[in-house]
Design an enzyme around this catalytic site. Structure first.
Site, PDB file in Angstrom:
ATOM      1  N   SER A  94      33.337  67.609  46.679  1.00  0.00           N
ATOM      2  CA  SER A  94      34.364  68.009  47.644  1.00  0.00           C
ATOM      3  C   SER A  94      35.089  69.315  47.300  1.00  0.00           C
ATOM      4  O   SER A  94      35.429  70.068  48.211  1.00  0.00           O
ATOM      5  CB  SER A  94      35.371  66.876  47.841  1.00  0.00           C
ATOM      6  N   THR A 118      38.113  58.017  47.837  1.00  0.00           N
ATOM      7  CA  THR A 118      36.731  57.566  47.721  1.00  0.00           C
ATOM      8  C   THR A 118      36.665  56.269  46.931  1.00  0.00           C
ATOM      9  O   THR A 118      37.701  55.663  46.613  1.00  0.00           O
ATOM     10  CB  THR A 118      35.839  58.692  47.147  1.00  0.00           C
ATOM     11  N   LYS A 173      38.785  52.969  49.209  1.00  0.00           N
ATOM     12  CA  LYS A 173      38.821  53.267  50.654  1.00  0.00           C
ATOM     13  C   LYS A 173      39.438  52.147  51.488  1.00  0.00           C
ATOM     14  O   LYS A 173      39.972  52.378  52.559  1.00  0.00           O
ATOM     15  CB  LYS A 173      37.404  53.528  51.170  1.00  0.00           C
ATOM     16  N   ASN A 229      39.095  57.367  54.440  1.00  0.00           N
ATOM     17  CA  ASN A 229      38.708  58.323  53.397  1.00  0.00           C
ATOM     18  C   ASN A 229      39.564  59.579  53.428  1.00  0.00           C
ATOM     19  O   ASN A 229      39.383  60.468  52.609  1.00  0.00           O
ATOM     20  CB  ASN A 229      37.230  58.712  53.525  1.00  0.00           C
ATOM     21  N   GLY A 251      21.578  47.641  55.896  1.00  0.00           N
ATOM     22  CA  GLY A 251      22.765  47.474  55.052  1.00  0.00           C
ATOM     23  C   GLY A 251      23.943  47.030  55.896  1.00  0.00           C
ATOM     24  O   GLY A 251      23.986  47.273  57.114  1.00  0.00           O
ATOM     25  N   GLY A 288      30.311  48.816  53.275  1.00  0.00           N
ATOM     26  CA  GLY A 288      31.346  49.691  53.814  1.00  0.00           C
ATOM     27  C   GLY A 288      30.775  50.841  54.629  1.00  0.00           C
ATOM     28  O   GLY A 288      31.251  51.144  55.728  1.00  0.00           O
ATOM     29  N   ALA A 289      29.733  51.480  54.099  1.00  0.00           N
ATOM     30  CA  ALA A 289      29.159  52.639  54.794  1.00  0.00           C
ATOM     31  C   ALA A 289      28.559  52.191  56.126  1.00  0.00           C
ATOM     32  O   ALA A 289      28.711  52.867  57.148  1.00  0.00           O
ATOM     33  CB  ALA A 289      28.091  53.289  53.920  1.00  0.00           C
ATOM     34  N   LEU A 310      21.798  57.833  54.637  1.00  0.00           N
ATOM     35  CA  LEU A 310      23.151  58.223  54.237  1.00  0.00           C
ATOM     36  C   LEU A 310      23.189  58.763  52.810  1.00  0.00           C
ATOM     37  O   LEU A 310      24.203  59.274  52.353  1.00  0.00           O
ATOM     38  CB  LEU A 310      24.138  57.063  54.415  1.00  0.00           C
TER      39      LEU A 310
HETATM   40  P1  ATR Z   1      28.722  50.886  50.648  1.00  0.00           P
HETATM   41  O1  ATR Z   1      30.192  50.857  50.713  1.00  0.00           O
HETATM   42  O2  ATR Z   1      28.171  52.181  50.128  1.00  0.00           O
HETATM   43  O3  ATR Z   1      28.063  50.506  51.916  1.00  0.00           O
HETATM   44  P2  ATR Z   1      28.370  48.254  49.538  1.00  0.00           P
HETATM   45  O4  ATR Z   1      29.490  47.797  50.380  1.00  0.00           O
HETATM   46  O5  ATR Z   1      28.302  47.837  48.144  1.00  0.00           O
HETATM   47  O6  ATR Z   1      28.314  49.853  49.522  1.00  0.00           O
HETATM   48  O7  ATR Z   1      26.998  47.877  50.289  1.00  0.00           O
HETATM   49  C1  ATR Z   1      25.769  48.074  49.711  1.00  0.00           C
HETATM   50  C2  ATR Z   1      24.683  47.697  50.715  1.00  0.00           C
HETATM   51  O8  ATR Z   1      23.420  47.866  50.061  1.00  0.00           O
HETATM   52  C3  ATR Z   1      24.755  46.255  51.143  1.00  0.00           C
HETATM   53  O9  ATR Z   1      24.288  46.155  52.459  1.00  0.00           O
HETATM   54  C4  ATR Z   1      23.783  45.569  50.157  1.00  0.00           C
HETATM   55  O10 ATR Z   1      23.216  44.368  50.631  1.00  0.00           O
HETATM   56  P3  ATR Z   1      23.974  42.961  50.354  1.00  0.00           P
HETATM   57  O11 ATR Z   1      25.084  42.881  51.353  1.00  0.00           O
HETATM   58  O12 ATR Z   1      22.932  41.940  50.588  1.00  0.00           O
HETATM   59  O13 ATR Z   1      24.462  43.007  48.943  1.00  0.00           O
HETATM   60  C5  ATR Z   1      22.700  46.620  50.074  1.00  0.00           C
HETATM   61  N1  ATR Z   1      21.926  46.456  48.870  1.00  0.00           N
HETATM   62  C6  ATR Z   1      22.272  46.792  47.605  1.00  0.00           C
HETATM   63  N2  ATR Z   1      21.281  46.485  46.738  1.00  0.00           N
HETATM   64  C7  ATR Z   1      20.273  45.963  47.453  1.00  0.00           C
HETATM   65  C8  ATR Z   1      18.961  45.476  47.151  1.00  0.00           C
HETATM   66  N3  ATR Z   1      18.475  45.500  45.904  1.00  0.00           N
HETATM   67  N4  ATR Z   1      18.198  45.012  48.168  1.00  0.00           N
HETATM   68  C9  ATR Z   1      18.658  45.008  49.425  1.00  0.00           C
HETATM   69  N5  ATR Z   1      19.871  45.456  49.781  1.00  0.00           N
HETATM   70  C10 ATR Z   1      20.681  45.933  48.824  1.00  0.00           C
END
Ligand code: ATR
Length: 475
Positions: free
Chosen positions: A22, A67, A71, A92, A140, A143-144, A236
């Protein structure tokens, strides 16, 4: 930027913050727009978050980015929250509200926004991706992903398939978003159930952390049958520039994008909110070049300069001594087109040649490493080319006085731009016009008036060694 009594402060709250990009965005904009503010990252622990927000307000800080991991929690300490950010459940960007003695807004504190979502929206609009009436999918449900769901809905998507490893999380997000829109647009699913999606032109957003460097060889879904349904994929993740997910999308005929532009725009939008300005387009583009350089730094040396400034002579010798490859863009274009440069100028004109140069640079950016590149004299004249050169490597501008250039090139009949009755006048004229553009395109100037190859090479090597150390520290 000189810091004085009027310097405004903006910054970032997160943990960790060491690797944030940033400052490149915000300080880059301030510098180019001549705005007296400085952006500084602050590492803040969870327990200190409330104090940090209050302290920032007390210190008259104009605005803050927030961040990971704050957030969500930061929302508790704000005076007001933008509607979209509230629905997404993540903020954010904090924007300072007016002081309590103002009659219109009797609030002292920050208002929270989600410029991640706004940044992604600006990116896809700019890339010509319309979501209106389209079927979309999100991989996914963290949060994102929530910000992406909100964006898809606000852009009028017909359906949002929300696929997640833990289906309960997808269900919870879908329920909240559908309730808000009073429609069943978001359809939660387990990842492996993608087969139930009966669509062909899906626009897919990859919102998990899978594929992020250093784990660059995996994607959250790798089955070819899934990618046959995909026409556009947006990851992303932007590190690496080309993720496994993106490769799978393109291998199956789709278009793929990473989200470095989302990072750029979330910053630009925050900056605009803080300073109540519009950042001009050319400044946004220059900052984007800075970001790409910082993120995907390449170990190439690029020489620019007027004809006869020594780009080829110095470049070849330097490459030999430093055990790097050497490439000359004019020869490269001649090889690719099977035509000589004078022939291209004569038959197709200068415009066509400049376009060939841009194509060559785009190709080189994606392919070369550990290479010394000497460029055609007119290469950096086009703004786009100047940006590409900086993405390819560190740019050295070889300078020399008009009279010295004239002495070096006067006998050369192969220079299309010098044909005419008074080549010295022509050189003088061209130099006058081009010098500011070379200066702008360069990282470093190297004076070659000494006519001493050893001396010029020593200067480049010295800078390159210092630069190399800086890159190593950065990585
Ligand atoms: P962010 O804020 O960046 O979205 P997060 O809230 O931790 O981060 O979310 C991570 C995402 O990646 C989630 O959708 C997670 O799936 P789960 O809800 O089942 O945990 C997904 N993710 C992380 N590791 C994974 C893996 N090995 N296989 C499949 N999905 C995964």
């Amino acid at each position: 930027m000189e810091i004085d009594g009027k310097t405004g402060l903006i910054g970032l709250i997160g943990n960790p913050v060491e690797h944030t990009l940033s400052p490149v965005i915000h300080n880059g904009i301030s510098e180019r727009m001549g705005i007296n503010s400085v952006y500084v990252p602050f590492q803040v622990e969870k327990e200190g978050l409330e104090d940090a927000v209050k302290g920032a307000y007390a210190l008259n800080i104009l605005g803050m980015n927030v961040t990971v991991p704050h957030k969500n929690q930061v929302m508790e300490y704000l005076e007001d929250i933008d509607e979209a950010a509230g629905h997404i459940g993540a903020v954010n960007t904090l924007v300072r509200m007016k002081s309590p003695d103002s009659k219109d807004t009797p609030k002292a504190g920050y208002k929270g926004y989600n410029t991640d979502m706004l940044g992604l929206r600006r990116q896809i609009r700019e890339d010509g991706i319309s979501l209106n009436g389209k079927n979309t999918a999100i991989l996914g449900a963290g949060g994102a992903a929530k910000a992406v769901v909100y964006m898809c809905l606000s852009e009028g998507a017909k359906t949002v398939y929300l696929l997640n490893r833990t289906v309960e999380k997808a269900e919870a997000v879908a329920k909240a978003m559908n309730a808000f829109y009073a429609k069943e647009v978001v359809i939660p699913m387990a990842l492996q159930d993608y087969g139930k999606i009966d669509e062909k032109d899906l626009i897919v957003f990859q919102a998990t952390s899978i594929g992020l460097a250093p784990d660059t060889d995996s994607a959250v879904l790798e089955d070819p049958e899934f990618y046959e349904k995909v026409s556009v994929g947006v990851d992303l993740i932007y590190n690496p520039a080309d993720t496994k997910f993106m490769r799978l999308v393109t291998e199956h005929g789709g278009k793929a994008y990473n989200a470095l532009k989302m990072l750029l725009y979330q910053g630009v939008i925050a900056y605009e909110l803080w300073h109540d300005v519009k950042v001009p387009r050319d400044i946004v583009e220059d900052v984007y070049t800075d970001l790409k350089r910082k993120m995907y730094q390449k170990d190439n040396i690029v020489f620019i300069g007027f004809m006869g400034s020594g780009k080829t002579t110095v470049g070849k010798e330097l490459a030999k001594r430093m055990k790097m490859d050497f490439l000359d863009t004019d020869s490269y274009i001649e090889n690719r087109t099977g035509k000589s440069i004078p022939e291209i100028f004569a038959k197709e004109g200068e415009e066509a040649f400049r376009r060939l140069e841009t194509e060559a640079l785009q190709h080189l950016r994606d392919t070369v490493k550990n290479t010394v590149i000497s460029t055609g004299g007119g290469m950096p004249l086009k703004r786009e080319n100047a940006g590409l050169l900086k993405e390819i490597g560190r740019v050295y501008y070889l300078t020399a006085a008009d009279s010295i250039i004239y002495e070096r090139v006067k006998g050369d009949s192969d220079r299309p731009l010098l044909r005419g009755s008074n080549p010295y006048e022509r050189i003088h004229e061209l130099m006058k016009n081009r010098a500011p553009l070379y200066e702008r395109a360069a990282d470093i100037w190297v004076d070659t008036n000494c006519n001493d190859l050893e001396e010029v090479i020593a200067r480049v090597k010295k800078d390159w060694a210092q630069f190399g150390n800086r890159i190593k520290e950065q990585l």
